[in-house]
Design an enzyme around this catalytic site. Structure first.
Site, PDB file in Angstrom:
ATOM      1  N   LYS A 115      -7.246 -16.342 -36.016  1.00  0.00           N
ATOM      2  CA  LYS A 115      -6.402 -16.213 -34.807  1.00  0.00           C
ATOM      3  C   LYS A 115      -7.097 -15.417 -33.712  1.00  0.00           C
ATOM      4  O   LYS A 115      -7.046 -15.788 -32.535  1.00  0.00           O
ATOM      5  CB  LYS A 115      -5.065 -15.543 -35.171  1.00  0.00           C
ATOM      6  CG  LYS A 115      -4.008 -16.521 -35.686  1.00  0.00           C
ATOM      7  CD  LYS A 115      -2.711 -15.806 -35.918  1.00  0.00           C
ATOM      8  CE  LYS A 115      -2.781 -14.957 -37.164  1.00  0.00           C
ATOM      9  NZ  LYS A 115      -1.505 -14.850 -37.892  1.00  0.00           N
ATOM     10  N   LYS A 163       3.253  -8.180 -34.306  1.00  0.00           N
ATOM     11  CA  LYS A 163       2.969  -9.263 -35.269  1.00  0.00           C
ATOM     12  C   LYS A 163       1.974  -8.790 -36.321  1.00  0.00           C
ATOM     13  O   LYS A 163       1.015  -8.082 -36.003  1.00  0.00           O
ATOM     14  CB  LYS A 163       2.370 -10.469 -34.539  1.00  0.00           C
ATOM     15  CG  LYS A 163       3.333 -11.195 -33.605  1.00  0.00           C
ATOM     16  CD  LYS A 163       2.644 -12.413 -32.990  1.00  0.00           C
ATOM     17  CE  LYS A 163       3.615 -13.285 -32.247  1.00  0.00           C
ATOM     18  NZ  LYS A 163       2.949 -14.470 -31.646  1.00  0.00           N
ATOM     19  N   GLY A 192       3.368 -18.223 -38.864  1.00  0.00           N
ATOM     20  CA  GLY A 192       4.553 -19.055 -39.123  1.00  0.00           C
ATOM     21  C   GLY A 192       5.834 -18.252 -39.010  1.00  0.00           C
ATOM     22  O   GLY A 192       6.824 -18.511 -39.667  1.00  0.00           O
ATOM     23  N   GLU A 210       2.002  -8.109 -28.565  1.00  0.00           N
ATOM     24  CA  GLU A 210       1.914  -9.063 -27.452  1.00  0.00           C
ATOM     25  C   GLU A 210       3.156  -8.913 -26.580  1.00  0.00           C
ATOM     26  O   GLU A 210       4.202  -8.477 -27.070  1.00  0.00           O
ATOM     27  CB  GLU A 210       1.904 -10.507 -27.983  1.00  0.00           C
ATOM     28  CG  GLU A 210       0.677 -10.948 -28.710  1.00  0.00           C
ATOM     29  CD  GLU A 210       0.807 -12.395 -29.184  1.00  0.00           C
ATOM     30  OE1 GLU A 210      -0.218 -12.964 -29.599  1.00  0.00           O
ATOM     31  OE2 GLU A 210       1.933 -12.962 -29.164  1.00  0.00           O
ATOM     32  N   LYS A 211       3.059  -9.376 -25.360  1.00  0.00           N
ATOM     33  CA  LYS A 211       4.245  -9.469 -24.502  1.00  0.00           C
ATOM     34  C   LYS A 211       5.197 -10.435 -25.200  1.00  0.00           C
ATOM     35  O   LYS A 211       4.762 -11.490 -25.709  1.00  0.00           O
ATOM     36  CB  LYS A 211       3.845 -10.035 -23.131  1.00  0.00           C
ATOM     37  CG  LYS A 211       5.022 -10.351 -22.207  1.00  0.00           C
ATOM     38  CD  LYS A 211       4.854  -9.690 -20.852  1.00  0.00           C
ATOM     39  CE  LYS A 211       6.176  -9.596 -20.114  1.00  0.00           C
ATOM     40  NZ  LYS A 211       6.998  -8.476 -20.612  1.00  0.00           N
ATOM     41  N   HIS A 253       8.045 -24.535 -27.455  1.00  0.00           N
ATOM     42  CA  HIS A 253       6.813 -24.743 -28.211  1.00  0.00           C
ATOM     43  C   HIS A 253       6.292 -26.109 -27.787  1.00  0.00           C
ATOM     44  O   HIS A 253       6.895 -27.135 -28.121  1.00  0.00           O
ATOM     45  CB  HIS A 253       7.125 -24.743 -29.709  1.00  0.00           C
ATOM     46  CG  HIS A 253       5.943 -25.036 -30.570  1.00  0.00           C
ATOM     47  ND1 HIS A 253       5.542 -24.236 -31.606  1.00  0.00           N
ATOM     48  CD2 HIS A 253       5.067 -26.070 -30.558  1.00  0.00           C
ATOM     49  CE1 HIS A 253       4.479 -24.756 -32.187  1.00  0.00           C
ATOM     50  NE2 HIS A 253       4.180 -25.860 -31.562  1.00  0.00           N
ATOM     51  N   GLU A 302      -1.654 -25.561 -29.320  1.00  0.00           N
ATOM     52  CA  GLU A 302      -0.252 -25.139 -29.262  1.00  0.00           C
ATOM     53  C   GLU A 302      -0.050 -24.038 -28.219  1.00  0.00           C
ATOM     54  O   GLU A 302      -0.849 -23.117 -28.131  1.00  0.00           O
ATOM     55  CB  GLU A 302       0.198 -24.590 -30.626  1.00  0.00           C
ATOM     56  CG  GLU A 302       0.405 -25.620 -31.689  1.00  0.00           C
ATOM     57  CD  GLU A 302       1.106 -25.019 -32.927  1.00  0.00           C
ATOM     58  OE1 GLU A 302       1.494 -23.832 -32.877  1.00  0.00           O
ATOM     59  OE2 GLU A 302       1.249 -25.748 -33.926  1.00  0.00           O
ATOM     60  N   ARG A 358      -6.468 -30.528 -37.241  1.00  0.00           N
ATOM     61  CA  ARG A 358      -6.109 -31.630 -38.151  1.00  0.00           C
ATOM     62  C   ARG A 358      -5.214 -32.607 -37.407  1.00  0.00           C
ATOM     63  O   ARG A 358      -4.708 -32.294 -36.324  1.00  0.00           O
ATOM     64  CB  ARG A 358      -5.337 -31.048 -39.337  1.00  0.00           C
ATOM     65  CG  ARG A 358      -3.992 -30.480 -38.897  1.00  0.00           C
ATOM     66  CD  ARG A 358      -3.142 -29.913 -40.011  1.00  0.00           C
ATOM     67  NE  ARG A 358      -1.806 -29.628 -39.513  1.00  0.00           N
ATOM     68  CZ  ARG A 358      -1.453 -28.489 -38.915  1.00  0.00           C
ATOM     69  NH1 ARG A 358      -2.313 -27.523 -38.727  1.00  0.00           N
ATOM     70  NH2 ARG A 358      -0.212 -28.311 -38.482  1.00  0.00           N
ATOM     71  N   ARG A 365      12.394 -35.740 -38.209  1.00  0.00           N
ATOM     72  CA  ARG A 365      11.861 -35.636 -39.567  1.00  0.00           C
ATOM     73  C   ARG A 365      13.020 -35.809 -40.572  1.00  0.00           C
ATOM     74  O   ARG A 365      14.063 -35.162 -40.430  1.00  0.00           O
ATOM     75  CB  ARG A 365      11.209 -34.270 -39.792  1.00  0.00           C
ATOM     76  CG  ARG A 365       9.985 -34.054 -38.916  1.00  0.00           C
ATOM     77  CD  ARG A 365       9.216 -32.843 -39.370  1.00  0.00           C
ATOM     78  NE  ARG A 365       8.129 -32.507 -38.445  1.00  0.00           N
ATOM     79  CZ  ARG A 365       7.125 -31.682 -38.766  1.00  0.00           C
ATOM     80  NH1 ARG A 365       7.086 -31.109 -39.971  1.00  0.00           N
ATOM     81  NH2 ARG A 365       6.165 -31.413 -37.885  1.00  0.00           N
TER      82      ARG A 365
HETATM   83  C1  MV4 Z   1       5.880 -15.506 -30.138  1.00  0.00           C
HETATM   84  C2  MV4 Z   1       7.187 -15.654 -29.594  1.00  0.00           C
HETATM   85  C3  MV4 Z   1       7.477 -14.966 -28.426  1.00  0.00           C
HETATM   86  N1  MV4 Z   1       6.550 -14.158 -27.845  1.00  0.00           N
HETATM   87  N2  MV4 Z   1       4.973 -14.711 -29.532  1.00  0.00           N
HETATM   88  C4  MV4 Z   1       6.663 -17.906 -34.183  1.00  0.00           C
HETATM   89  C5  MV4 Z   1       5.669 -18.431 -35.174  1.00  0.00           C
HETATM   90  C6  MV4 Z   1       4.362 -18.493 -34.487  1.00  0.00           C
HETATM   91  N3  MV4 Z   1       3.976 -19.899 -34.304  1.00  0.00           N
HETATM   92  C7  MV4 Z   1       4.519 -17.848 -33.174  1.00  0.00           C
HETATM   93  N4  MV4 Z   1       5.950 -17.589 -33.006  1.00  0.00           N
HETATM   94  C8  MV4 Z   1       6.392 -16.959 -31.893  1.00  0.00           C
HETATM   95  N5  MV4 Z   1       5.515 -16.165 -31.267  1.00  0.00           N
HETATM   96  C9  MV4 Z   1       5.321 -14.052 -28.414  1.00  0.00           C
HETATM   97  N6  MV4 Z   1       4.431 -13.244 -27.810  1.00  0.00           N
HETATM   98  C10 MV4 Z   1       8.110 -16.500 -30.252  1.00  0.00           C
HETATM   99  C11 MV4 Z   1       7.707 -17.148 -31.397  1.00  0.00           C
HETATM  100  C12 MV4 Z   1       8.686 -18.014 -32.044  1.00  0.00           C
HETATM  101  C13 MV4 Z   1       8.461 -19.385 -32.120  1.00  0.00           C
HETATM  102  C14 MV4 Z   1       7.302 -19.960 -31.602  1.00  0.00           C
HETATM  103  C15 MV4 Z   1       7.137 -21.328 -31.691  1.00  0.00           C
HETATM  104  C16 MV4 Z   1       8.099 -22.118 -32.307  1.00  0.00           C
HETATM  105  C17 MV4 Z   1       9.224 -21.558 -32.818  1.00  0.00           C
HETATM  106  C18 MV4 Z   1       9.436 -20.178 -32.742  1.00  0.00           C
HETATM  107  C19 MV4 Z   1      10.588 -19.601 -33.270  1.00  0.00           C
HETATM  108  C20 MV4 Z   1      10.771 -18.266 -33.194  1.00  0.00           C
HETATM  109  C21 MV4 Z   1       9.809 -17.455 -32.581  1.00  0.00           C
END
Ligand code: MV4
Length: 455
Positions: free
Chosen positions: A116, A158, A164, A200-201, A208, A275, A292, A338
């Site tokens: 990461k 984090k 995930g 992170e902020k 997403h 992403e 992938r 899905r």
């Molecule tokens: C975040 C976020 C808000 N702010 N990072 C969740 C899993 C990982 N893919 C990253 N995630 C998040 N990171 C910052 N700085 C909110 C999430 C998040 C999220 C991200 C993507 C898809 C679904 C999510 C569900 C809850 C939180």
């Protein structure tokens, strides 16, 4: 020239790859566990070899057994699909060292994007926006508070070893920060054996959104548009659609350019996905790159008309991409639901068992990618997804109505599925108006009577 491919996967993606091979006139070798002896990809592939017992660790994750089967059947390439060994750099190297083409990016690109911190640093240098935050792990509370103030609350803490959605805590001010910082570290230590955290902020209620990339081995990189994957339950995607109802043409253009730069920054080859988190103001931030093919690739295929699995194989064959960015058109809207064998009445725990009556929907603008069939015994050892329903049309409204119609036709007897839940979402005003962010499912469950999706 690739003449035979070993498919190192199972279920619907293995079947998808068998089909692409068939159309390209390439022989397919299925590898399978003892639990998958009756699976459709085994029956439809040209050849099949059992590589071990049901447990993935003894079969689909056993690189030695997969490569032994590849040598036994004298294949030219291995397609890893998604999950399992698809992002395992060591496996990619083992294939190459056995003179077997790994259908995917180089081991180096997998390694870079699998870390990461390295991934963020790489794309940042390429000018791709990342979430403002600490440069890697931060372990002194005093430094962390100072940085949190500089970034501006709210901030998210984090776990470095998390991912995930695991090991994330949110702080809204100095007081809560002190508490959450220590809770996050203790939880990370307990859960992952590594208490390192970074901050992170916090992007509130982000969407997403991910961009599909295709890169050949001659330096050409293009993007194939985006997929909005905001509808997730416990970080498991439920619905993906393209185009995103939220992106404007300008934002799409900027994110597409950023995605191409991210792929170029790691000398990417093959199909990949970048992403992002996108906030309500349209700011976008890189979160990770997936090296992938993804579950939701059919959404992009139906919008652009490009067969991504065939493209992966052609690129692995050293062929040049046959199109330029200007050739890529986004003339349709596609939505993927899905279909998981899970019981909504029991908090969506897996519901394996033997399928009774099976009827897949069809008609104009409907695609079903599934290995399910009447009499198929869904094994309890693997992911609960048994298929994907992809509906598409010239507008989002048509795609939505078609998805609802197709879900109403979809019959899967003998097991519980997420079909009723998908129907409830397809007819939910918030989703229908294109207003779903990553906070949508939590809100949906809070306001929707469970009998609406427990039938
Ligand atoms: C975040 C976020 C808000 N702010 N990072 C969740 C899993 C990982 N893919 C990253 N995630 C998040 N990171 C910052 N700085 C909110 C999430 C998040 C999220 C991200 C993507 C898809 C679904 C999510 C569900 C809850 C939180």
């Amino acid at each position: 020239m690739i003449q035979k491919i070993l498919i190192a996967n199972r279920g619907e993606i293995a079947l998808r790859i068998v089909r692409a091979c068939r159309e390209l006139g390439i022989k397919s070798l299925a590898v399978y566990s003892e639990a998958d002896a009756q699976s459709l990809h085994v029956q439809l592939a040209d050849e099949a070899i059992c590589i071990g017992p049901a447990k993935s660790a003894d079969s689909y994750l056993r690189a030695d057994r997969i490569i032994a089967a590849a040598e036994l059947a004298d294949v030219d390439a291995i397609h890893p699909g998604y999950g399992f060994l698809s992002e395992n750099a060591k496996f990619a190297e083992q294939c190459e060292s056995c003179n077997i083409k790994f259908i995917g990016p180089s081991a180096n690109a997998i390694r870079m994007m699998g870390d990461k911190a390295v991934a963020k640093d790489t794309v940042k240098k390429a000018g791709v926006p990342i979430v403002p935050g600490s440069d890697g792990p931060i372990d002194k509370e005093a430094d962390a508070v100072k940085l949190a103030r500089k970034i501006g609350y709210p901030v998210i803490i984090k776990a470095v070893a998390g991912g995930g959605g695991r090991g994330m805590r949110i702080a809204h001010n100095d007081i809560s920060f002190a508490k959450e910082f220590h809770v996050a570290r203790n939880e990370a230590e307990k859960a992952f054996g590594n208490g390192a955290v970074y901050i992170e902020k916090y992007i509130e209620k982000p969407r997403h959104i991910e961009f599909q990339i295709l890169a050949d081995s001659h330096g050409k990189v293009i993007h194939l548009g985006e997929r909005d994957c905001s509808v997730q339950r416990r970080h498991q995607k439920l619905i993906e659609e393209s185009p995103s109802p939220f992106l404007t043409p300008d934002l799409r253009k900027r994110m597409g350019k950023a995605s191409v730069k991210a792929a170029e920054a790691c000398n990417y080859e093959g199909a990949g996905t970048i992403e992002y988190l996108v906030d309500a103001q349209g700011n976008f931030y890189f979160i990770e790159m997936n090296t992938r093919i993804q579950v939701e690739h059919p959404v992009t295929e139906e919008v652009t008309g490009i067969d991504l699995i065939k493209q992966q194989i052609k690129i692995a064959n050293g062929e040049r991409l046959e199109f330029d960015q200007s050739d890529i058109t986004f003339t349709k809207h596609a939505i993927e639901c899905r279909i998981n064998a899970e019981d909504p009445a029991r908090n969506f725990i897996p519901s394996p068992g033997t399928i009774g009556l099976y009827y897949a929907p069809g008609g104009h603008g409907v695609r079903v990618d599934s290995h399910a069939y009447s009499g198929y015994a869904i094994p309890p050892y693997y992911d609960s997804m048994i298929g994907k329903l992809i509906c598409y049309g010239s507008t989002r409204k048509i795609a939505l109505e078609r998805a609802y119609r197709a879900l109403s036709e979809y019959l899967i007897g003998g097991v519980k599925t997420t079909i009723p839940l998908q129907k409830a979402i397809m007819s939910d005003p918030t989703f229908m108006e294109g207003k779903a962010t990553t906070a949508y499912m939590e809100d949906f469950f809070a306001r929707t009577p469970s009998d609406l999706f427990n039938t």
